[in-house]
Design a protein around this motif. Structure first.
Motif, PDB file in Angstrom:
ATOM      1  N   ILE A 164       0.834  -1.204   0.000  1.00 47.93           N
ATOM      2  CA  ILE A 164       0.000   0.000   0.000  1.00 47.93           C
ATOM      3  C   ILE A 164       0.864   1.247   0.000  1.00 47.93           C
ATOM      4  CG2 ILE A 164      -1.742   1.357   1.206  1.00 47.93           C
ATOM      5  CD1 ILE A 164      -2.830  -1.067   2.477  1.00 47.93           C
ATOM      6  N   GLY A 165       0.621   2.110  -0.980  1.00 53.07           N
ATOM      7  CA  GLY A 165       1.163   3.460  -0.995  1.00 53.07           C
ATOM      8  C   GLY A 165      -0.023   4.410  -0.940  1.00 53.07           C
ATOM      9  N   GLY A 166      -0.512   4.774  -2.124  1.00 50.28           N
ATOM     10  CA  GLY A 166      -1.715   5.600  -2.189  1.00 50.28           C
ATOM     11  C   GLY A 166      -3.000   4.801  -2.028  1.00 50.28           C
ATOM     12  N   GLY A 167      -2.906   3.487  -2.239  1.00 48.96           N
ATOM     13  CA  GLY A 167      -4.074   2.632  -2.022  1.00 48.96           C
ATOM     14  C   GLY A 167      -4.829   2.225  -3.262  1.00 48.96           C
ATOM     15  N   GLY A 168      -4.351   2.583  -4.447  1.00 46.38           N
ATOM     16  CA  GLY A 168      -5.048   2.216  -5.673  1.00 46.38           C
ATOM     17  C   GLY A 168      -5.021   0.726  -5.952  1.00 46.38           C
ATOM     18  N   LEU A 169      -3.867   0.109  -5.759  1.00 47.49           N
ATOM     19  CA  LEU A 169      -3.734  -1.327  -6.025  1.00 47.49           C
ATOM     20  C   LEU A 169      -4.609  -2.143  -5.083  1.00 47.49           C
ATOM     21  CD1 LEU A 169      -2.412  -3.779  -7.389  1.00 47.49           C
ATOM     22  CD2 LEU A 169      -0.507  -3.546  -5.786  1.00 47.49           C
ATOM     23  N   ILE A 170      -4.520  -1.867  -3.793  1.00 45.78           N
ATOM     24  CA  ILE A 170      -5.291  -2.680  -2.848  1.00 45.78           C
ATOM     25  C   ILE A 170      -6.789  -2.398  -2.965  1.00 45.78           C
ATOM     26  CG2 ILE A 170      -5.198  -1.131  -0.832  1.00 45.78           C
ATOM     27  CD1 ILE A 170      -4.623  -3.772   0.810  1.00 45.78           C
ATOM     28  N   SER A 171      -7.166  -1.171  -3.360  1.00 42.93           N
ATOM     29  CA  SER A 171      -8.593  -0.878  -3.574  1.00 42.93           C
ATOM     30  C   SER A 171      -9.142  -1.720  -4.719  1.00 42.93           C
ATOM     31  CB  SER A 171      -8.787   0.610  -3.874  1.00 42.93           C
ATOM     32  OG  SER A 171      -8.480   1.397  -2.742  1.00 42.93           O
ATOM     33  N   GLY A 172      -8.361  -1.836  -5.799  1.00 45.19           N
ATOM     34  CA  GLY A 172      -8.786  -2.638  -6.941  1.00 45.19           C
ATOM     35  C   GLY A 172      -8.786  -4.121  -6.633  1.00 45.19           C
ATOM     36  N   ILE A 189      13.122   3.144   1.860  1.00 44.41           N
ATOM     37  CA  ILE A 189      13.740   2.630   0.639  1.00 44.41           C
ATOM     38  C   ILE A 189      12.679   2.120  -0.330  1.00 44.41           C
ATOM     39  CG2 ILE A 189      15.925   2.045   1.734  1.00 44.41           C
ATOM     40  CD1 ILE A 189      14.992  -0.895   1.777  1.00 44.41           C
ATOM     41  N   ALA A 190      11.457   1.975   0.160  1.00 42.50           N
ATOM     42  CA  ALA A 190      10.342   1.545  -0.698  1.00 42.50           C
ATOM     43  C   ALA A 190       9.709   2.777  -1.339  1.00 42.50           C
ATOM     44  CB  ALA A 190       9.324   0.765   0.120  1.00 42.50           C
ATOM     45  N   ASP A 191      10.430   3.386  -2.290  1.00 41.87           N
ATOM     46  CA  ASP A 191       9.982   4.671  -2.845  1.00 41.87           C
ATOM     47  C   ASP A 191       8.647   4.559  -3.578  1.00 41.87           C
ATOM     48  OD1 ASP A 191      12.348   3.447  -4.576  1.00 41.87           O
ATOM     49  OD2 ASP A 191      10.999   4.409  -6.004  1.00 41.87           O
ATOM     50  N   GLY A 192       8.302   3.379  -4.060  1.00 42.44           N
ATOM     51  CA  GLY A 192       7.037   3.201  -4.764  1.00 42.44           C
ATOM     52  C   GLY A 192       5.809   3.329  -3.875  1.00 42.44           C
ATOM     53  N   ILE A 193       5.994   3.234  -2.546  1.00 44.85           N
ATOM     54  CA  ILE A 193       4.863   3.401  -1.625  1.00 44.85           C
ATOM     55  C   ILE A 193       5.129   4.543  -0.638  1.00 44.85           C
ATOM     56  CG2 ILE A 193       3.963   1.063  -1.833  1.00 44.85           C
ATOM     57  CD1 ILE A 193       5.447   0.325   0.734  1.00 44.85           C
ATOM     58  N   ALA A 194       6.036   5.436  -1.000  1.00 48.69           N
ATOM     59  CA  ALA A 194       6.393   6.555  -0.116  1.00 48.69           C
ATOM     60  C   ALA A 194       5.414   7.719  -0.310  1.00 48.69           C
ATOM     61  CB  ALA A 194       7.824   7.005  -0.392  1.00 48.69           C
ATOM     62  N   VAL A 195       4.182   7.514   0.123  1.00 46.48           N
ATOM     63  CA  VAL A 195       3.123   8.527  -0.028  1.00 46.48           C
ATOM     64  C   VAL A 195       2.847   9.161   1.328  1.00 46.48           C
ATOM     65  CG1 VAL A 195       0.731   8.932  -0.716  1.00 46.48           C
ATOM     66  CG2 VAL A 195       2.127   7.284  -1.976  1.00 46.48           C
ATOM     67  N   LYS A 204      15.803 -15.672  -7.334  1.00 40.35           N
ATOM     68  CA  LYS A 204      16.446 -15.239  -8.579  1.00 40.35           C
ATOM     69  C   LYS A 204      15.636 -14.182  -9.320  1.00 40.35           C
ATOM     70  CE  LYS A 204      19.245 -18.464  -7.388  1.00 40.35           C
ATOM     71  NZ  LYS A 204      20.371 -18.090  -6.483  1.00 40.35           N
ATOM     72  N   ILE A 205      14.986 -13.308  -8.548  1.00 38.71           N
ATOM     73  CA  ILE A 205      14.231 -12.217  -9.158  1.00 38.71           C
ATOM     74  C   ILE A 205      14.565 -10.896  -8.461  1.00 38.71           C
ATOM     75  CG2 ILE A 205      12.289 -13.561 -10.044  1.00 38.71           C
ATOM     76  CD1 ILE A 205      10.735 -12.947  -7.567  1.00 38.71           C
ATOM     77  N   ILE A 206      14.542  -9.831  -9.261  1.00 42.53           N
ATOM     78  CA  ILE A 206      14.837  -8.502  -8.736  1.00 42.53           C
ATOM     79  C   ILE A 206      13.519  -7.775  -8.469  1.00 42.53           C
ATOM     80  CG2 ILE A 206      15.877  -6.255  -9.243  1.00 42.53           C
ATOM     81  CD1 ILE A 206      17.934  -7.728 -10.964  1.00 42.53           C
ATOM     82  N   VAL A 207      13.348  -7.352  -7.234  1.00 41.81           N
ATOM     83  CA  VAL A 207      12.127  -6.663  -6.824  1.00 41.81           C
ATOM     84  C   VAL A 207      12.509  -5.393  -6.069  1.00 41.81           C
ATOM     85  CG1 VAL A 207      10.022  -6.839  -5.414  1.00 41.81           C
ATOM     86  CG2 VAL A 207      10.839  -8.829  -6.679  1.00 41.81           C
ATOM     87  N   GLU A 208      11.812  -4.301  -6.338  1.00 43.35           N
ATOM     88  CA  GLU A 208      12.086  -3.050  -5.627  1.00 43.35           C
ATOM     89  C   GLU A 208      11.513  -3.121  -4.210  1.00 43.35           C
ATOM     90  OE1 GLU A 208       9.221   0.284  -6.964  1.00 43.35           O
ATOM     91  OE2 GLU A 208       9.382  -1.054  -8.701  1.00 43.35           O
ATOM     92  N   GLY A 209      11.872  -2.140  -3.395  1.00 41.89           N
ATOM     93  CA  GLY A 209      11.454  -2.142  -1.999  1.00 41.89           C
ATOM     94  C   GLY A 209       9.959  -2.262  -1.825  1.00 41.89           C
ATOM     95  N   ALA A 210       9.193  -1.462  -2.590  1.00 40.01           N
ATOM     96  CA  ALA A 210       7.731  -1.513  -2.470  1.00 40.01           C
ATOM     97  C   ALA A 210       7.192  -2.885  -2.838  1.00 40.01           C
ATOM     98  CB  ALA A 210       7.112  -0.434  -3.364  1.00 40.01           C
ATOM     99  N   GLY A 211       7.802  -3.507  -3.828  1.00 44.34           N
ATOM    100  CA  GLY A 211       7.337  -4.826  -4.262  1.00 44.34           C
ATOM    101  C   GLY A 211       7.672  -5.936  -3.291  1.00 44.34           C
ATOM    102  N   ALA A 212       8.622  -5.686  -2.392  1.00 50.15           N
ATOM    103  CA  ALA A 212       9.100  -6.735  -1.487  1.00 50.15           C
ATOM    104  C   ALA A 212       8.411  -6.722  -0.130  1.00 50.15           C
ATOM    105  CB  ALA A 212      10.611  -6.589  -1.289  1.00 50.15           C
ATOM    106  N   VAL A 213       7.530  -5.748   0.139  1.00 51.55           N
ATOM    107  CA  VAL A 213       6.994  -5.624   1.509  1.00 51.55           C
ATOM    108  C   VAL A 213       6.145  -6.827   1.924  1.00 51.55           C
ATOM    109  CG1 VAL A 213       7.121  -3.099   1.579  1.00 51.55           C
ATOM    110  CG2 VAL A 213       5.029  -4.201   0.722  1.00 51.55           C
ATOM    111  N   GLY A 214       5.433  -7.432   0.986  1.00 53.40           N
ATOM    112  CA  GLY A 214       4.634  -8.615   1.318  1.00 53.40           C
ATOM    113  C   GLY A 214       5.504  -9.785   1.733  1.00 53.40           C
ATOM    114  N   VAL A 215       6.596  -9.975   1.015  1.00 53.02           N
ATOM    115  CA  VAL A 215       7.553 -11.033   1.371  1.00 53.02           C
ATOM    116  C   VAL A 215       8.213 -10.707   2.709  1.00 53.02           C
ATOM    117  CG1 VAL A 215       9.718 -12.149   0.694  1.00 53.02           C
ATOM    118  CG2 VAL A 215       7.933 -11.746  -1.019  1.00 53.02           C
ATOM    119  N   ALA A 216       8.517  -9.431   2.937  1.00 50.04           N
ATOM    120  CA  ALA A 216       9.088  -9.017   4.229  1.00 50.04           C
ATOM    121  C   ALA A 216       8.155  -9.390   5.375  1.00 50.04           C
ATOM    122  CB  ALA A 216       9.354  -7.512   4.231  1.00 50.04           C
TER     123      ALA A 216
END
Length: 403
Positions: free
Chosen positions: A176-184, A227-233, A271-283
């Motif tokens: 979750i950043g702005g909430g568009g993905l989880i709303s959908g 470091i999760a700039d994609g959800i830094a809202v 063996k996959i590259i994921v950005e900080g925002a994409g990794a929070v669920g795995v975290a």
């Protein structure tokens, strides 16, 4: 909630453009928590993130007049590339306002897709305010990254694809950043199978939506740093908060170290590259933030893979230190011929590989006749490092382990 018919229509609309990304079993992650973990790899999407889904759905819905005037967006990167790609598909002009600190990878990626990029502001919210002003002054159509029904419907197609592959999911974890993905996602899931838990994951460095969910009302953050700039809202969307309060079962937080460890785990073990925002669920899974039943089916959305190479390098370096595969030592020795050779002989006998060394004999902090060695070693784990320290102590070398 967004009507399921709108999400299904969006799925049909984007089908010939947007990749249907893999949704696959993750055995190593599953073993760690005694559940069945599946990863939705939106990091493999055309633009490296799910954002193209909502952007394309929105731009496709514009009138010819709106398309002719061009589109503008504010983004830390992933929405930018989604808008740029979609605009190029329809042959219209796109301008993207990005924060000054946006990683170069995302800036260059957006320019490569034909958009004009303007850097403005210290964070997304400042870029957003400027983009609204610019849109008004230039008569352009603003494409919101998350507070728009067409965008949200496009993002919801992620959930449809997940259920098409694995119908009996029990829990879905969504960044979750702005909430568009989880709303959908939540709109689609709760209309198809309301028994499936939808859990949002935020960064502690951007706590706005987490605090708002717990309080039941919008509470903006004073600042964001993650470091999760994609959800830094920073500021909370009241529209999306309403969706989340209605549809989402819970929101949890992960911190920077947990996010970094997840990025490294996915790189090294999956063996996959994921950005900080994409990794929070795995975290959240790795650090046991989610209560799971034995063998339950868990879907995790890896929302993007557009991580800055320099950030990835820092995460790898720190990860190697924390996992005892690298060791940095500050050693004091007598400054005389052969002193360094004696030290390296000890390290050789300890089977430690030297990868970096710095010799300082001029520091004012040193006693006369002493030298300070900064040395970085490749090591084989905690026991190996303990052996190295014992050998240095046995040979009377004063040292400090630098973390």
């Amino acid at each position: 909630m967004i009507e399921l018919s709108e999400i299904i229509q969006a799925k049909r609309l984007i089908a010939d453009v947007v990749s249907k990304t893999p949704f696959v079993y993750a055995p190593l992650l599953s073993e760690k928590v005694d559940a069945k973990i599946f990863l939705k790899k939106e990091n493999l999407q055309l633009t490296g993130a799910y954002k193209i889904r909502g952007a394309f759905n929105k731009i496709a819905s514009l009138s010819d007049e709106e398309k002719q005037k061009g589109v503008i967006a504010a983004s830390a990167g992933n929405h930018a590339q989604g808008v740029a790609y979609s605009a190029r598909h329809f042959g219209i002009k796109a301008t993207i306002i990005m924060p000054d600190a946006t990683p170069l990878l995302k800036v260059s990626g957006t320019k490569d897709l034909g958009a004009e990029v303007i850097l403005h502001g210290n964070n997304y919210d400042e870029a957003y305010a400027y983009a609204l002003k610019y849109a008004k002054e230039n008569g352009m159509t603003f494409i919101h990254p998350f507070e728009d029904d067409k965008v949200i419907a496009g993002q919801g197609t992620v959930a449809i694809e997940m259920l098409d592959k694995i119908r009996d999911l029990n829990t879905i974890l969504v960044p979750i950043g702005g909430g568009g993905l989880i709303s959908g996602v939540a709109s689609a899931i709760k209309q198809i199978d309301p028994k499936i838990r939808v859990i949002g994951v935020t960064s502690k460095g951007a706590p706005g939506m987490y605090n708002s969910f717990k309080a039941g009302k919008a509470i903006n953050s004073k600042s964001v740093r993650t470091i999760a700039d994609g959800i830094a809202v920073r500021d909370v969307s009241e529209k999306n908060l309403a969706h989340i309060l209605e549809l989402v079962d819970d929101i949890i937080q992960v911190d920077e170290e947990e996010i970094a460890s997840a990025v490294l785990f996915l790189l090294e073990k999956q063996k996959i590259i994921v950005e900080g925002a994409g990794a929070v669920g795995v975290a959240a899974i790795l650090h046991h933030k989610v209560d799971l039943k034995k063998n339950e089916n868990v879907g995790i959305v890896l929302s993007g893979g557009n991580i800055d190479v320099q950030m990835l390098s820092v995460i790898i370096e720190k990860g190697l230190m924390k996992s005892h595969r690298k060791m940095k030592l500050l050693i004091t020795l007598i400054d005389k011929p052969g002193a360094l050779m004696y030290l390296t002989d000890i390290l050789r006998d300890a089977n430690a590989n030297i990868i970096q060394i710095d010799y300082d004999r001029t520091s004012t902090k040193l006693a006369y006749g002493d030298a300070k060695i900064t040395i970085v070693l490749e090591t084989k784990g905690k026991e190996h490092q303990a052996e190295i320290k014992q050998m240095l102590e046995n040979n009377h070398y004063p040292f400090v382990v630098e973390l």
